[in-house]
Design a protein around this motif. Structure first.
Motif, PDB file in Angstrom:
ATOM      1  N   LYS A  11      48.173  29.592  43.146  1.00 41.55           N
ATOM      2  CA  LYS A  11      47.177  30.073  44.102  1.00 41.55           C
ATOM      3  C   LYS A  11      46.248  28.954  44.562  1.00 41.55           C
ATOM      4  CE  LYS A  11      43.691  33.740  44.539  1.00 41.55           C
ATOM      5  NZ  LYS A  11      42.977  34.814  43.809  1.00 41.55           N
ATOM      6  N   GLY A  54      46.240  28.839  57.557  1.00 42.96           N
ATOM      7  CA  GLY A  54      46.603  29.738  56.470  1.00 42.96           C
ATOM      8  C   GLY A  54      47.003  29.055  55.180  1.00 42.96           C
ATOM      9  N   ASP A  92      39.085  33.528  49.638  1.00 43.28           N
ATOM     10  CA  ASP A  92      37.932  33.612  48.747  1.00 43.28           C
ATOM     11  C   ASP A  92      36.846  32.645  49.214  1.00 43.28           C
ATOM     12  OD1 ASP A  92      36.128  33.857  46.730  1.00 43.28           O
ATOM     13  OD2 ASP A  92      37.463  33.204  45.116  1.00 43.28           O
ATOM     14  N   HIS A 127      43.545  30.539  50.652  1.00 39.99           N
ATOM     15  CA  HIS A 127      43.290  31.980  50.598  1.00 39.99           C
ATOM     16  C   HIS A 127      41.829  32.255  50.935  1.00 39.99           C
ATOM     17  CE1 HIS A 127      41.232  31.865  46.658  1.00 39.99           C
ATOM     18  NE2 HIS A 127      42.139  30.970  46.308  1.00 39.99           N
TER      19      HIS A 127
END
Length: 427
Positions: free
Chosen positions: A71, A362, A367, A365
Motif C-alpha cells: 500500500k 492515481g 489518505d 491512495h
C-alpha cells in the motif's frame, strides 16, 4: 478550517522539538557541562550502533506488514526523489558558491538528506493527538501515522548511514590523505609537506613494497600465461584464456577487498531495518515476537524500550551540537543561505509538484495523513546524523554546528508555514 487553527495545529509539534533541542543546548553549556564533547561522541556512538538500529527494527516489526508495504510503495520512491533532487541542488550549490573541498561532503549531505527519522516520528503522532486534528479518529490516525513515520524512519536512516555518511567520509578521507594518491599504484605527492616525516615515509615505503610484490606476482603470472600460449591446439588456447581471466578476476577482487569497507556498506541501521522488515512481513516471525500474546514478546518489548531512547537523545544532541556554532567558527554566509534555500524553499515547492502529480495519476491512495507525510519529507531540515558523521571523521564539526543552528532556527518558522499549507492542501 481557518488559517489560524491550521497554524496552531502545525505549530505544536514544532514546539515540542524546539523544547527538547533547547534542553540539549543548556546541558552542553559550561554551566552544566553534562553534554560536553566527550559525552557527545560517546552518545553518538551509542546512537549509531544501538539506539537507531533498535528503533528502526522495533518500529518496522510492529507497524509494517506485507499488505501495508504494498500500500505504501510510493514512499520509498518519494524519499529517493528527495535525495536525488537534493543531491543535484547541493552539487549546484557547491559549484556556484565554491565550497571548500573538505566541506563539500557536508554541504551535499545537508542538501540531500532531511531529518526523515526524528521529526516525522514526533510530528505525526503529536498532530494526531491534537483535539482539532483534521486527520480523523485519534486512534486510527495514531496507528496509521506511526506506521507511516516508522517506514519513513527506516528508509531515512538507511539513506543517512549508507549515503550521506559516506559522502562525508569520502571528502573527509580524501582531504586527510593528500600525501598519497591512489591509482593503479601508490605514489607520493611531491608537494606534500609530510614527506620528510620518518613515519609517513615508512608507511609510503611499505605500501610501495606491497604494490611491487603484487605487480611481480602478476608479471610472473602473465609470463606463465605467455609460455602456455605456445600450446598448439585450440584446447590449450582456451585453457590459457581461462587461466588469464581467473588471474585478472582474483586481482580485481583483492583490490576491491582492500579499497572497500563492507561495514560501511551495511551500517547497523540498515541491518536493523532488514531484520524489522523480515519480522513484520513474515507472519511466523511476527506471531512469535510481536504482540502481548507472542511467545517471545519480551524481546520485542526490550527492543522497543531501547529504541524509544533514540529520538529524545538525538534531538538533545542537535541542541548540544548547536552550542558549537556559537563559538566563532567561520562559514561563508552563501553556503548557509544556499542550504536554507534548498531545504526550506526549493525542495518543498518541488515536493508539492511531485506529490500532487502522483495523486493526479492515481499513484497514491487517498489518505490525507499519508499525503501530508509525503509532502512533509520534502520540507524537513538536514538530518541530525550528518552531525554525527562529522564527529566520526573529525572533519567540519564546527561548520556543521553553524549550519545546523541556522537551518533548524529557520525551520522553526518555515516548517510551521509549510505544515499549514500542506494540511490545507490535503484536507
Amino acid at each position: 478550517m481557518d488559517f489560524w487553527k491550521l497554524f496552531v495545529i502545525a505549530l505544536m509539534p514544532n514546539l515540542k522539538v524546539l523544547l527538547i533541542t533547547i534542553v540539549g543546548t543548556f546541558l552542553a553549556t559550561n554551566h552544566f557541562d553534562i553534554l560536553n564533547v566527550n559525552v557527545r561522541k560517546n552518545m553518538n556512538t551509542m546512537v549509531y550502533f544501538v539506539f537507531s538500529p533498535a528503533l528502526v527494527c522495533s518500529s518496522l516489526a510492529r507497524t509494517i506488514t506485507l499488505r501495508s508495504m504494498i500500500k505504501l510503495w510510493f514512499m520509498p520512491v518519494s524519499i529517493f526523489l528527495t535525495v536525488v533532487i537534493g543531491t543535484a541542488l547541493g552539487w549546484l550549490l557547491v559549484k556556484i558558491a565554491r565550497v571548500p573541498y573538505h566541506l563539500r561532503g557536508l554541504v551535499m549531505g545537508c542538501c540531500a538528506v532531511g531529518n526523515l527519522g526524528n521529526l516525522p516520528l514526533i510530528i505525526i503522532p503529536a498532530m494526531c493527538k491534537e483535539r482539532s486534528s483534521p486527520f480523523g479518529d485519534v486512534d486510527v490516525c495514531y496507528r496509521n501515522g506511526l506506521a507511516y513515520a516508522s517506514l519513513s524512519l527506516a528508509f531515512g536512516s538507511i539513506l543517512v548511514w549508507s549515503y550521506a555518511f559516506n559522502i562525508v567520509r569520502i571528502y573527509s578521507t580524501q582531504e586527510s590523505s593528500t600525501a598519497i594518491k591512489v591509482d593503479d599504484e601508490f605514489t607520493v605527492n611531491p608537494t606534500s609537506t609530510t614527506e620528510t616525516d620518518p613515519e609517513s615515509f615508512s608507511k609510503c615505503s611499505t605500501r610501495t613494497i606491497v604494490t611491487t610484490e603484487d605487480r611481480s606476482l602478476t608479471n610472473n603470472s602473465v609470463n606463465q600465461l605467455e609460455i602456455e600460449t605456445t600450446v598448439p591446439n585450440g584446447q590449450g588456447e582456451k585453457e590459457t584464456l581461462l587461466k588469464y581471466l581467473k588471474i585478472k578476476l582474483t586481482k580485481y577482487l583483492q583490490m576491491l577487498r582492500k579499497r572497500s569497507n563492507l561495514k560501511l556498506l551495511f551500517p547497523p541501521t540498515l541491518i536493523g531495518a532488514i531484520v524489522g522488515l523480515i519480522i513484520g512481513i513474515v507472519p511466523q516471525f511476527r506471531n512469535l515476537l510481536v504482540g502481548g500474546s507472542a511467545l517471545l514478546h519480551v524481546l520485542q518489548d526490550s527492543l522497543i524500550m531501547i529504541g524509544d531512547a533514540c529520538v529524545p537523545i538525538m534531538t538533545m544532541l542537535v541542541g548540544a551540537n548547536l552550542i558549537e556554532g556559537l563559538k566563532g567558527e567561520r562559514v561563508q554566509l552563501s553556503h548557509i543561505l544556499g542550504i536554507i534555500a534548498v531545504r526550506n524553499i526549493a525542495l518543498p515547492a518541488i515536493g508539492v509538484a511531485i506529490v500532487k502529480g502522483a495523486i493526479h495519476f492515481g499513484l497514491i491512495h487517498g489518505d490525507p495523513l499519508y499525503q501530508f507525510l509525503l509532502l512533509l519529507q520534502f520540507a524537513l531540515p538536514p538530518a541530525v546524523a550528518i552531525s554525527t558523521s562529522t564527529q566520526f571523521f573529525g572533519n567540519g564539526e564546527g561548520e556543521c554546528s553553524i549550519i545546523m543552528l541556522a537551518t533548524y532556527s529557520c525551520a522553526a518558522v518555515s516548517l510551521t508555514l509549510w505544515f499549514t499549507f500542506f494540511i490545507w492542501l490535503v484536507i
